[in-house]
Design a protein around this motif. Structure first.
Motif, PDB file in Angstrom:
ATOM      1  N   ASN A 239      97.282  29.897-101.711  1.00 34.77           N
ATOM      2  CA  ASN A 239      98.506  30.445-101.135  1.00 34.77           C
ATOM      3  C   ASN A 239      98.221  30.826 -99.681  1.00 34.77           C
ATOM      4  N   TYR A 240      98.169  29.818 -98.812  1.00 32.83           N
ATOM      5  CA  TYR A 240      97.741  30.028 -97.430  1.00 32.83           C
ATOM      6  C   TYR A 240      98.721  30.881 -96.631  1.00 32.83           C
ATOM      7  N   GLU A 241     100.016  30.706 -96.916  1.00 37.85           N
ATOM      8  CA  GLU A 241     101.008  31.497 -96.186  1.00 37.85           C
ATOM      9  C   GLU A 241     100.732  32.984 -96.394  1.00 37.85           C
ATOM     10  N   ALA A 242     100.534  33.362 -97.660  1.00 41.40           N
ATOM     11  CA  ALA A 242     100.310  34.776 -97.962  1.00 41.40           C
ATOM     12  C   ALA A 242      99.021  35.262 -97.304  1.00 41.40           C
ATOM     13  N   ALA A 243      97.978  34.439 -97.359  1.00 40.06           N
ATOM     14  CA  ALA A 243      96.712  34.837 -96.740  1.00 40.06           C
ATOM     15  C   ALA A 243      96.901  35.054 -95.239  1.00 40.06           C
ATOM     16  N   ALA A 244      97.622  34.126 -94.605  1.00 39.28           N
ATOM     17  CA  ALA A 244      97.821  34.224 -93.161  1.00 39.28           C
ATOM     18  C   ALA A 244      98.645  35.460 -92.808  1.00 39.28           C
ATOM     19  N   ALA A 245      99.700  35.710 -93.593  1.00 38.76           N
ATOM     20  CA  ALA A 245     100.578  36.845 -93.291  1.00 38.76           C
ATOM     21  C   ALA A 245      99.816  38.163 -93.414  1.00 38.76           C
ATOM     22  N   LEU A 246      99.033  38.292 -94.474  1.00 42.10           N
ATOM     23  CA  LEU A 246      98.269  39.525 -94.663  1.00 42.10           C
ATOM     24  C   LEU A 246      97.178  39.663 -93.603  1.00 42.10           C
TER      25      LEU A 246
ATOM     26  N   PRO B 141      90.243  35.715-116.452  1.00 43.91           N
ATOM     27  CA  PRO B 141      90.402  35.418-115.026  1.00 43.91           C
ATOM     28  C   PRO B 141      91.827  35.014-114.654  1.00 43.91           C
ATOM     29  N   ASN B 142      92.072  35.017-113.352  1.00 45.26           N
ATOM     30  CA  ASN B 142      93.371  34.716-112.750  1.00 45.26           C
ATOM     31  C   ASN B 142      93.792  33.277-113.075  1.00 45.26           C
ATOM     32  N   PRO B 143      94.910  33.097-113.767  1.00 46.76           N
ATOM     33  CA  PRO B 143      95.343  31.740-114.112  1.00 46.76           C
ATOM     34  C   PRO B 143      95.697  30.896-112.886  1.00 46.76           C
ATOM     35  N   LYS B 144      95.921  31.541-111.752  1.00 45.83           N
ATOM     36  CA  LYS B 144      96.241  30.776-110.540  1.00 45.83           C
ATOM     37  C   LYS B 144      94.999  30.129-109.938  1.00 45.83           C
ATOM     38  N   HIS B 313     104.934  24.841-116.864  1.00 46.50           N
ATOM     39  CA  HIS B 313     104.265  26.140-116.953  1.00 46.50           C
ATOM     40  C   HIS B 313     103.638  26.593-115.637  1.00 46.50           C
ATOM     41  N   PHE B 314     102.919  25.688-114.970  1.00 49.03           N
ATOM     42  CA  PHE B 314     102.070  26.137-113.863  1.00 49.03           C
ATOM     43  C   PHE B 314     102.682  25.938-112.486  1.00 49.03           C
ATOM     44  N   ALA B 315     103.801  25.211-112.402  1.00 42.30           N
ATOM     45  CA  ALA B 315     104.431  25.035-111.091  1.00 42.30           C
ATOM     46  C   ALA B 315     104.934  26.394-110.606  1.00 42.30           C
ATOM     47  N   ASP B 316     105.139  26.509-109.276  1.00 44.84           N
ATOM     48  CA  ASP B 316     105.677  27.755-108.736  1.00 44.84           C
ATOM     49  C   ASP B 316     107.012  28.070-109.386  1.00 44.84           C
ATOM     50  N   GLY B 317     107.165  29.294-109.858  1.00 46.09           N
ATOM     51  CA  GLY B 317     108.408  29.679-110.524  1.00 46.09           C
ATOM     52  C   GLY B 317     108.502  29.183-111.953  1.00 46.09           C
ATOM     53  N   ILE B 325     103.106  38.651-113.519  1.00 41.34           N
ATOM     54  CA  ILE B 325     103.694  39.305-112.357  1.00 41.34           C
ATOM     55  C   ILE B 325     102.549  39.629-111.412  1.00 41.34           C
ATOM     56  N   ASN B 326     102.352  38.720-110.470  1.00 40.14           N
ATOM     57  CA  ASN B 326     101.153  38.794-109.641  1.00 40.14           C
ATOM     58  C   ASN B 326     101.506  39.146-108.205  1.00 40.14           C
TER      59      ASN B 326
END
Lengths: 276, 327, 269
Positions: A239-246, B141-144, B313-317, B325-326
């Protein structure tokens, strides 16, 4: 051009080297990050930097850094005072030891602290039975930040304290001023700018500290997760956008710190000149 | 000045050279808990007469995929989930027929999400339902970032689908409760293990059986005990050649030979010794008593294949984001 | 010095300082060696000479060998520029070189990822050219240059502005050329500050963790520096090995303090 305008040589060369290096090594990467942020919408940017998890991370990072700075302010003043005002065996040794946190890699510091405060560790075995848990709590973050920024206040205040006008102190004493009055009226105002400068540096360093903190903080979102770690996690999540923003938020704070220190330095120079 | 600079620039040049082709060593980018497994596999590979040096990098499987997309020069990947290899396929790093290049859909070993609890099982955790109980803290661990974490999600969902007879509202409620019982989502499987063991966080660690058995052996069964749930999710660990990298480096043959080794009886034996289940029949039989009986559901039976899992399942949204809720 | 009117108070303060220094600074040093050697010297040396740890030591030293001279040279050039000449943007230049010191090392790593990563600004062009920067020792060297850029300049700028320009002007008026002036006049005046800056830069380069961990790719035996190797060993449940690796860096840290202490007494002498 240098010859005609300046008395000393090397203007062109050093200007070239400095500009080239600063552009290539410092400014270009920062620009790359800013470009990344410019590519995202304002709403998206705002959503990321104001998310609950980010807000919690700011709160934890800033409050820990603040507490660590207060501790280091008090301790730093004590060390600076003892080292400049008193002569005693082991003074040189103590003086050298102060810089240890700068010389020691932060990852090593983290490893050491987490081992010291483990429930079977040298310190933890005494603290935990008394209900004081340091590892994987905010106390651990504060401990790591305190350790890594101990030298800042000491090193800022020490030289100024050495320069305090002794004649002024002696005069005050003959006029019947108490030691406390001498401290609050003469010494404290003199060292104040340096003291604040040291505190600002200590605070800035604590905000950005990563290596020592990740070892000892529980890294629990909302409880013991610092901003630097959240950036790292966002990177891993792709999630590069979030990393950059933070990262931008931290960069902004760094810039403000820098401006504050520069303003303080200017203030201090004026102060000293006026006193002279 | 020159004296100072010549060695500096020589060293800089030296530092920049490793990108030049050197097929005497390859890089295996692997998942987090496979550290000990590939130490052993690589030693066995060398002992079998191979001259190539296999370097290792370990992190969460998805984090590794990201690193390769960013330019990490890995010749082969040994991941724990098909979806992470598929990311490399999308990025043009791996050819889309990679599963046909090796036997058994290119999966030399498999495992499944299982439980590790503190000795005596004080919270009495025996199956997936217990993980969502009030007052139970769960570590995974983080599923992402971690295939391990995604398998845990899929296994819990598979159990819940049966338990609640496919009632999606109840399944989601269960998963939401389960995720809210997790105090920390580490980015890799090993970090989750150290959170559970070193930091003493949580009542139960959900991770691959390979890890629960290895940790019990390493840290002592007087401290931890593995618990096998009633059902879990077949986790096949895929391997693939990173075509883009091996073509650039000219290392395809050594990369292929190395991955082939993992499917040989020797390679399978090492995996079984390191608590990974294997398909090779004689090796599997020899280690049968290490591995308890378990019913495993597959991605095809339960979720209609990896493509569908990825998009649903794993796509954004997607469905994962509903319960995880991450933000 | 102030006359100790209250020796008791003085003793309390000195005592406090010593207790704090012992608990916070001395005990950690002791702990590192106690843990590194807790399974005996044989295990200690086996840990140090383990292939990947040895490589991490080598990579850390290599990075320092490249980074320290560059940043010392640039720091000296910059200090010369801003203390010997007045020009527009001078203050801006000083702030720019200070910037890395105020930044979180993680952010430093992130900026380099956005520049040289495959999705970054230069990444695609570099890839087409077949040049790989991220996840190689080169990336580690670059971020190390970044985080330690201010160290030498910080030592030199105050010293050189305090020293003034008379010596150098005298040398020039006696017919020295620029390089002669630099080697014979400027350098001897600033050499201890230079060494001090080098020592500080070196300590930070060898210990940098946050920035390096973003750009390294943590390939065992290839792109792991010592701090990353310590983290890796710790996560491998090899605490003794982690402390053995840490002890090498601690020795360097202690040596740094010694050199610095000696330099300071020379400077004052």
């Amino acid at each position: 051009m240098a010859r005609s305008k300046h008395l000393l040589p090397g203007f062109g060369l050093t200007m070239g080297v400095s500009l080239f290096y600063i552009t290539l090594i410092i400014l270009l990467p920062i620009a790359a990050m800013l470009l990344k942020i410019a590519g995202m919408g304002w709403e998206e940017f705002w959503r990321i930097i104001s998310s609950n998890r980010a807000l919690a991370a700011y709160r934890i990072t800033f409050s820990s850094a603040l507490i660590a700075t207060v501790i280091n302010g008090v301790v730093g003043l004590l060390f600076a005072w003892v080292l400049t005002r008193y002569r005693f065996p082991g003074r040189r040794f103590l003086d050298a030891l102060i810089d240890f946190p700068f010389a020691l890699p932060t990852a090593v510091a983290g490893l050491v602290l987490v081992t010291l405060f483990a429930n079977t560790g040298w310190y933890g075995q005494w603290l935990e039975p008394n209900g004081i848990k340091v590892n994987y709590t905010q106390a651990g973050i504060i401990a790591a930040m305190t350790f890594t920024s101990i030298p800042f206040v000491v090193r800022a205040v020490q030289p100024v304290l050495e320069e305090v006008d002794e004649a002024l102190e002696a005069a005050a004493r003959t006029l019947g001023a108490t030691r406390w009055q001498i401290f609050t009226r003469i010494i404290w105002p003199t060292i104040l700018p340096a003291f604040i400068g040291g505190c600002v540096l200590s605070f800035a360093r604590s905000l950005g500290e990563f290596g020592a903190v990740v070892f000892i903080a529980g890294n629990l979102p909302g409880l013991t997760e610092i901003v630097s770690l959240l950036i790292f996690i966002r990177l891993d999540e792709y999630n590069y956008e979030a990393a950059a923003a933070l990262a931008f938020v931290l960069l902004l704070v760094a810039l403000l710190t820098l401006i504050a220190t520069n303003a303080l330095a200017a203030w201090q120079t004026r102060y000293v000149e006026r006193a002279a | 000045m020159n004296k100072l600079f010549v060695p500096a620039f020589a060293a800089l040049a030296l530092a920049a050279t490793p990108v030049v082709a050197q097929p005497t060593d390859i890089l295996n980018a692997s998942y987090d808990i496979a550290r000990e497994l590939f130490d052993a596999e690589n030693a066995a590979y060398t002992a079998s007469g191979a001259t190539v040096t296999v370097n290792q990098s370990h992190a969460g499987s998805s984090a590794q995929a990201r690193a390769i997309l960013e330019g990490l020069q890995a010749d082969v990947v040994t991941f724990n989930q098909v979806t992470d290899v598929e990311r490399l396929v999308e990025g043009g790093f791996v050819s889309d027929d990679w599963q046909t290049e090796f036997p058994n859909n290119a999966a030399p070993f498999y495992s499944f999400p299982s439980f590790l609890v503190r000795v005596g099982n004080p919270k009495n955790i025996n199956d997936w339902g217990d993980l969502a109980s009030e007052g139970v803290q769960v570590i995974f661990p983080n599923p992402k970032t971690s295939g391990n974490g995604r398998y845990t999600y899929l296994a819990a969902r598979a159990w819940a689908n049966e338990e609640y007879a496919g009632d999606e509202a109840q399944v989601e409620a269960y998963l939401t409760k389960l995720f809210s019982n997790v105090p920390v989502f580490e980015t890799g499987g090993r970090a989750a293990t150290t959170a559970f063991t070193e930091r003493q966080l949580g009542d139960v660690l959900v991770t691959f059986e390979a890890e629960t058995l290895a940790v019990t052996k390493l840290l002592g069964d007087d401290q931890y005990q593995p618990v096998t749930p009633s059902v879990s999710f077949l986790s096949e660990f895929p391997v693939a050649i990173v075509d883009k990298v091996v073509d650039a480096r000219g290392s395809r043959d050594v990369a292929k030979a190395y991955l082939d080794f993992l499917f040989t009886p020797e390679g399978q034996e090492v995996a079984a010794q390191n608590f990974h289940r294997v398909q090779e029949e004689t090796v599997a039989a020899a280690h049968a008593e290490t591995f308890p009986e378990i019913r495993l559901v597959t991605v095809e039976d339960e979720f209609g294949g990896w493509d569908q899992v990825a998009s649903e399942h794993f796509a954004d949204g997607g469905l994962l984001d509903k319960v995880f809720i991450n933000q | 010095m102030a006359k100790p009117a209250h020796p008791a108070g003085e003793i309390v303060l000195i005592g406090l300082a010593f207790v704090f220094a012992a608990l916070v600074l001395a005990v950690p040093i002791a702990l590192i060696f106690a843990f590194a050697f807790r399974e005996g010297a044989a295990v200690y040396f086996a840990n140090i000479f383990e292939r990947n740890t040895l490589h991490a030591i080598w990579l850390t030293v290599l990075t320092a060998i490249v980074v320290v001279p560059i940043n010392i040279a640039v720091g000296a050039a910059l200090a010369w520029l801003v203390t010997r000449f007045r020009f527009r943007g001078r203050q801006l230049l000083i702030s720019a070189i200070e910037l890395p010191a105020a930044m979180s090392p993680i952010v430093a790593g992130v900026t380099y990822l956005f520049l040289y990563g495959a999705q970054g600004l230069f990444g695609p062009a570099l890839q087409t050219a077949g040049i790989q920067v991220m996840f190689t020792p080169l990336a580690i060297i670059l971020v190390s240059l970044f985080v330690t850029a201010p160290f030498a300049a910080r030592e030199l700028i105050p010293l050189m502005s305090q020293q003034g320009t008379e010596d150098e002007e005298a040398a020039l008026s006696l017919g020295a050329n620029g390089w002669q002036m630099f080697w014979l006049v400027t350098l001897p005046n600033i050499r201890w500050a230079l060494v001090y800056g080098a020592v500080l830069t070196n300590a930070r380069v060898m210990g940098e963790f946050g920035a390096v961990s973003v750009v390294s790719g943590t390939i065992r035996g290839q792109t792991n520096t010592l701090p990353l190797q310590i983290n890796l060993l710790f996560n491998d449940f090899n605490v003794t090995g982690a402390f053995a690796a840490a002890s090498t860096l601690t020795l360097i840290a202690v040596a740094t303090l010694l050199i610095k202490s000696v330099l300071e007494s020379r400077q004052h002498a």
